[in-house]
Design an enzyme around this catalytic site. Structure first.
Site, PDB file in Angstrom:
ATOM      1  CG  ASP A  82      11.684  49.776 142.005  1.00  0.00           C
ATOM      2  OD1 ASP A  82      11.420  49.887 143.226  1.00  0.00           O
ATOM      3  OD2 ASP A  82      11.959  50.753 141.283  1.00  0.00           O
ATOM      4  CE  LYS A  83       6.606  50.281 147.130  1.00  0.00           C
ATOM      5  NZ  LYS A  83       6.119  51.651 147.567  1.00  0.00           N
ATOM      6  CG  HIS A  84       5.835  53.622 141.069  1.00  0.00           C
ATOM      7  ND1 HIS A  84       6.760  54.631 141.234  1.00  0.00           N
ATOM      8  CD2 HIS A  84       4.658  54.233 140.759  1.00  0.00           C
ATOM      9  CE1 HIS A  84       6.167  55.799 141.023  1.00  0.00           C
ATOM     10  NE2 HIS A  84       4.903  55.589 140.734  1.00  0.00           N
ATOM     11  CB  SER A  85       3.244  53.560 146.056  1.00  0.00           C
ATOM     12  OG  SER A  85       2.041  54.144 146.537  1.00  0.00           O
ATOM     13  CB  THR A 122      10.135  57.541 149.131  1.00  0.00           C
ATOM     14  OG1 THR A 122       8.886  56.852 149.073  1.00  0.00           O
ATOM     15  CG2 THR A 122      11.156  56.645 149.810  1.00  0.00           C
ATOM     16  NE  ARG A 170       0.097  63.727 132.176  1.00  0.00           N
ATOM     17  CZ  ARG A 170       0.511  62.810 133.054  1.00  0.00           C
ATOM     18  NH1 ARG A 170       1.779  62.447 133.103  1.00  0.00           N
ATOM     19  NH2 ARG A 170      -0.349  62.249 133.885  1.00  0.00           N
ATOM     20  CB  SER A 185       4.266  59.503 133.542  1.00  0.00           C
ATOM     21  OG  SER A 185       5.050  60.218 134.475  1.00  0.00           O
ATOM     22  CE  LYS A 189       9.124  58.885 136.627  1.00  0.00           C
ATOM     23  NZ  LYS A 189       8.126  59.484 135.733  1.00  0.00           N
ATOM     24  CE  LYS A 190       9.375  52.706 139.582  1.00  0.00           C
ATOM     25  NZ  LYS A 190      10.336  52.815 140.716  1.00  0.00           N
TER      26      LYS A 190
END
Length: 445
Positions: A82-85, A122, A170, A185, A189-190
């Site tokens: 996976d990738k996260h931005s 997304t 927050r 955070s 989730k990842k």
């Protein structure tokens, strides 16, 4: 453990034990910690920070606060990648990256989010495709991952529920910008997604959360060190967000650009370079390429020979979207009724753009959210955005506005005129990939 004692210790900059952090997370979920106590803890962390071990403990406790996805019986054909931005303007990388990696042998169960503030989401982009389901049943998700190799979906409410409550607090207590809390955070989730490897895309520039180089480096390093400390092989790229990524910003317009990118109709060079860099590292971390450079070559080949486009079409159809999304008109994307061109006021070079302001214009047009409960208009946005460094003559189009009505279009043009600067001299934009932050890959499992 008394909440006030844990808050007091962190407020005095003392390192918390794992058991104390676990008590805090339990209090988040069972609500034995009040809103005020959670806010006080978040502020203490924001002001005093956390060391690596504390942040690993917080991330793991938040991961364990809900379900972990177990793919062991799903019979998936490849490593889970996976990738996260961290978010930007015109960032449609996920739309093209997931099918590219799938075409190269990876399996990409990409859990994405919606847009908030000036950055796009997304899920909002994909829901511009009629029928696309972002919350499929488990059986449907597994089937799509088997058949397409990728599925871009939303997070279940059972994934890291502690993060949901903590983030909401927050958001109203000025503690969003805490690096340890951002790290926990994202990674909770990842980790819950059951991944084998992760690549982080940390945006840097005037359109990003991190506007300063030191902040981006600190966040990237924290994400890599904590992920690796929690057992997830991870690397990060710090990437440029001083201009729109690609030539569009919006929802339907970005999906159209992604389809054109996958089919070879048009490929923005910066979008291509960043996508290949991320794909190369994902394939290498997943053991599918001998090096990041070799992974980039494999990714480019999958893009050029049409395998990546085919995976995208399978994913969209499998999740309820149009069955022939790549065909002319097959995407059935909605179009805005009003279009206006922003013309260059004089000859010169497009020297810079206020990227955040461009993102806010998309929000004002209806294509983004000011609050999490807002709906979006998938039709609106910006297209044909010229890249920084482009030479223009007076009257040349700098971009095109897509709006729901003439008044919105005119208001957008007035704001956009202040966001783009034209100068006489040359402009040298930053490269799409600024630097990398690496962790030690662990393929022992």
């Amino acid at each position: 453990m008394l909440p006030q004692e844990i808050i007091r210790r962190k407020g005095r900059a003392q390192a918390l034990e794992a058991a104390e952090i676990q008590a805090f997370v339990r209090g988040l979920v069972d609500r034995s910690w009040t809103e005020g106590q959670v806010a006080a803890f978040a502020m203490a962390v924001c002001l005093r920070g956390m060391n690596r071990d504390e942040c690993v403990a917080l991330t793991q406790a938040m991961t364990d606060s809900g379900d972990r996805l177990d793919w062991s019986r799903a019979r998936l054909n490849g490593p889970l990648l996976d990738k996260h931005s961290t978010g930007g303007v015109g960032d449609k990388v996920s739309l093209v990256l997931a099918p590219i990696v799938a075409a190269c042998g990876g399996v990409v169960p990409m859990v994405s989010g919606r847009g908030l503030g000036h950055t796009g989401g997304t899920l909002d982009k994909l829901q511009a495709l009629p029928g696309y389901m972002v919350t499929p049943r488990r059986t449907q998700l597994v089937r799509v991952l088997r058949e397409a190799g990728c599925a871009i979906v939303g997070a279940s409410s059972r994934i890291a529920p502690a993060d949901r409550r903590l983030y909401a607090i927050r958001d109203v207590t000025a503690t969003v910008e805490s690096v340890p809390l951002i790290t926990a955070s994202i990674l909770s989730k990842k980790l819950a997604a059951g991944l084998d490897a992760l690549v982080m895309d940390v945006k840097l520039g005037n359109g990003a959360f991190c506007t300063e180089s030191a902040t981006a480096d600190t966040l990237a390093r924290s994400l890599v060190e904590v992920a690796v400390g929690a057992g997830l092989p991870t690397q990060a790229l710090v990437t440029d967000m001083n201009q729109v990524l690609g030539s569009t910003a919006g929802n339907a317009v970005e999906v159209r650009e992604a389809i054109d990118f996958l089919t070879g109709t048009a490929r923005d060079p910066r979008l291509l370079a960043l996508t290949l860099a991320l794909a190369g590292r994902m394939l290498w971390l997943g053991g599918l390429a001998s090096s990041p450079a070799r992974g980039e070559l494999q990714a480019l080949q999958a893009l050029d020979d049409g395998r990546a486009a085919e995976r995208f079409e399978r994913m969209v159809a499998g999740l309820g979207g149009p069955s022939r999304v790549l065909a002319r008109g097959g995407a059935q994307l909605p179009a805005a009724p009003v279009q206006r061109v922003l013309a260059a006021p004089r000859a010169g070079v497009l020297a810079s753009m206020d990227t955040r302001l461009l993102g806010l214009v998309v929000v004002a047009l209806g294509g983004g959210r000011r609050r999490a409960t807002d709906s979006v208009d998938p039709r609106v946005g910006l297209t044909r955005v010229l890249p920084v460094g482009s030479k223009v003559r007076a009257g040349d189009p700098l971009l095109r506005v897509h709006a729901a009505n003439a008044a919105d279009a005119d208001a957008a043009l007035q704001t956009l005129a202040q966001a783009l600067a034209i100068s006489d001299g040359p402009a040298l934009p930053d490269p799409p990939v600024v630097r990398s932050v690496v962790g030690r890959p662990d393929r022992s499992g």
